[in-house]
Design a protein around this motif. Structure first.
Motif, PDB file in Angstrom:
ATOM      1  N   GLY A 159      -4.171   3.398   4.896  1.00 54.65           N
ATOM      2  CA  GLY A 159      -4.783   3.274   3.582  1.00 54.65           C
ATOM      3  C   GLY A 159      -3.757   3.558   2.497  1.00 54.65           C
TER       4      GLY A 159
ATOM      5  N   LEU B 154      -6.582  -0.344  -6.589  1.00 53.40           N
ATOM      6  CA  LEU B 154      -7.482  -0.469  -5.450  1.00 53.40           C
ATOM      7  C   LEU B 154      -7.074   0.586  -4.446  1.00 53.40           C
ATOM      8  CD1 LEU B 154      -7.371  -4.363  -5.090  1.00 53.40           C
ATOM      9  CD2 LEU B 154      -9.174  -2.965  -6.146  1.00 53.40           C
ATOM     10  N   THR B 155      -8.065   1.311  -3.951  1.00 53.38           N
ATOM     11  CA  THR B 155      -7.749   2.332  -2.967  1.00 53.38           C
ATOM     12  C   THR B 155      -8.399   1.952  -1.643  1.00 53.38           C
ATOM     13  OG1 THR B 155      -9.718   3.638  -3.512  1.00 53.38           O
ATOM     14  CG2 THR B 155      -7.702   4.138  -4.719  1.00 53.38           C
ATOM     15  N   SER B 156      -7.735   2.288  -0.560  1.00 50.20           N
ATOM     16  CA  SER B 156      -8.363   2.084   0.750  1.00 50.20           C
ATOM     17  C   SER B 156      -8.166   3.334   1.594  1.00 50.20           C
ATOM     18  CB  SER B 156      -7.770   0.857   1.444  1.00 50.20           C
ATOM     19  OG  SER B 156      -6.362   0.904   1.439  1.00 50.20           O
ATOM     20  N   ARG B 157      -9.252   3.718   2.231  1.00 52.91           N
ATOM     21  CA  ARG B 157      -9.243   4.918   3.045  1.00 52.91           C
ATOM     22  C   ARG B 157      -8.736   4.609   4.438  1.00 52.91           C
ATOM     23  NH1 ARG B 157     -15.072   7.795   2.161  1.00 52.91           N
ATOM     24  NH2 ARG B 157     -14.755   8.550   0.040  1.00 52.91           N
TER      25      ARG B 157
ATOM     26  N   ASN C  34       0.848  -1.179   0.000  1.00 51.56           N
ATOM     27  CA  ASN C  34       0.000   0.000   0.000  1.00 51.56           C
ATOM     28  C   ASN C  34       0.896   1.245   0.000  1.00 51.56           C
ATOM     29  OD1 ASN C  34      -2.707  -0.212  -0.262  1.00 51.56           O
ATOM     30  ND2 ASN C  34      -3.181  -0.182   1.921  1.00 51.56           N
TER      31      ASN C  34
END
Lengths: 149, 149
Positions: free
Chosen positions: B62, B55-58, B24
């Motif tokens: 993240g 793909l993104t993650s908050r 990430n």
DNA sequence: AATTAAGATGTATTCAGGATGTATGTTTAT
DNA sequence: ATAAACATACATCCTGAATACATCTTAATT
């Protein structure tokens, strides 16, 4: 990714002249024909003259004509000389490049190869080709080689 | 004739992610690395996510990662999806075309063929290719066919 | 639960360059 | 002389790319 109107108009002027071989044609006539800005065409014509594509003559009965036979003018050559900025990526121009990885980045070479392919396709057509025929759109260039180190 | 910074940055983001497989990575890290506007990158990343490239993650810890293997992402595919305007000539877009000769003009097909060649060269390289190797610049594509009616 | 670090999203601003216009030259045939 | 043509220098408009800013939502940590 566009070509400028400048290049577009340059090509149209030469096409028009090619279709009227030898005759002197005025800027006004061409602008009227295509229904485009005469003022813009004035500059296009000026540069085409400066770059040796056309002969211009002032005064009464002046006008433009092709300086070279239409079959000797390659579309790619014209695009190269009229398109003001062929730097597809920032890193193409060492003077303004800011990219910190451009030295080791292979993207530059890849995009440059693609641009070369683009121009070489255009180099395979002359103004005379354009002025007479129509061409099929081909959808595949499987024979383009990928060159690896 | 340029690609937008948008496309340039999109490619750089994917290259960066490819070089850090699986990890990430935050937008800030990428912006700092390339020394480019973080604000601009935010939108680039947003669109890359929307288009299924990453793909993104908050939230805490993240960040971004590639959504697909680097070897499955073609450079040409990305350029097609990020470059906002691929209309090299006015006549490419029927909705806005004003050219009075476009119906009978063969220039359109010729330039379109050249653009196709351009994109097909880009399609021959994957993101994985980019991330590892460097490529030679090739100066000639003699094998590109000219197709006449 | 509160905090914090991340992306999501929409709006605003700046700026360059392309597209176009205006004005005034200069040349040349009539 | 005059008119018809290109030559040339500025000036202006406008779009869209590039960038900044502000606020929201999400999720891990404490």
């Amino acid at each position: 990714m566009r070509l400028t109107m400048y290049t577009d108009y340059s090509l149209r002027v030469l096409l028009y002249l090619a279709s009227r071989k030898g005759e002197n044609v005025t800027i006004t006539e061409i602008a009227d024909f295509y229904r485009i800005s005469r003022n813009h065409l004035v500059k296009v014509v000026h540069n085409l003259g400066r770059d040796g594509y056309i002969l211009t003559s002032r005064g009464r009965h002046g006008g433009l004509k092709l300086a070279r036979p239409a079959k000797e003018i390659l579309v790619g050559e014209l695009v190269r000389s009229t398109e003001p900025d062929l730097d597809l990526l920032e890193c193409f121009n060492p003077a303004t490049n800011q990219c910190v990885i451009s030295n080791s980045c292979s993207l530059k070479a890849v995009v440059f190869n693609a641009q070369t392919a683009f121009l070489e396709v255009l180099d395979q057509y002359t103004l005379a080709d354009m002025a007479k025929g129509s061409y099929k759109t081909i959808s595949s260039f499987k024979s383009i080689p990928v060159v690896r180190n």
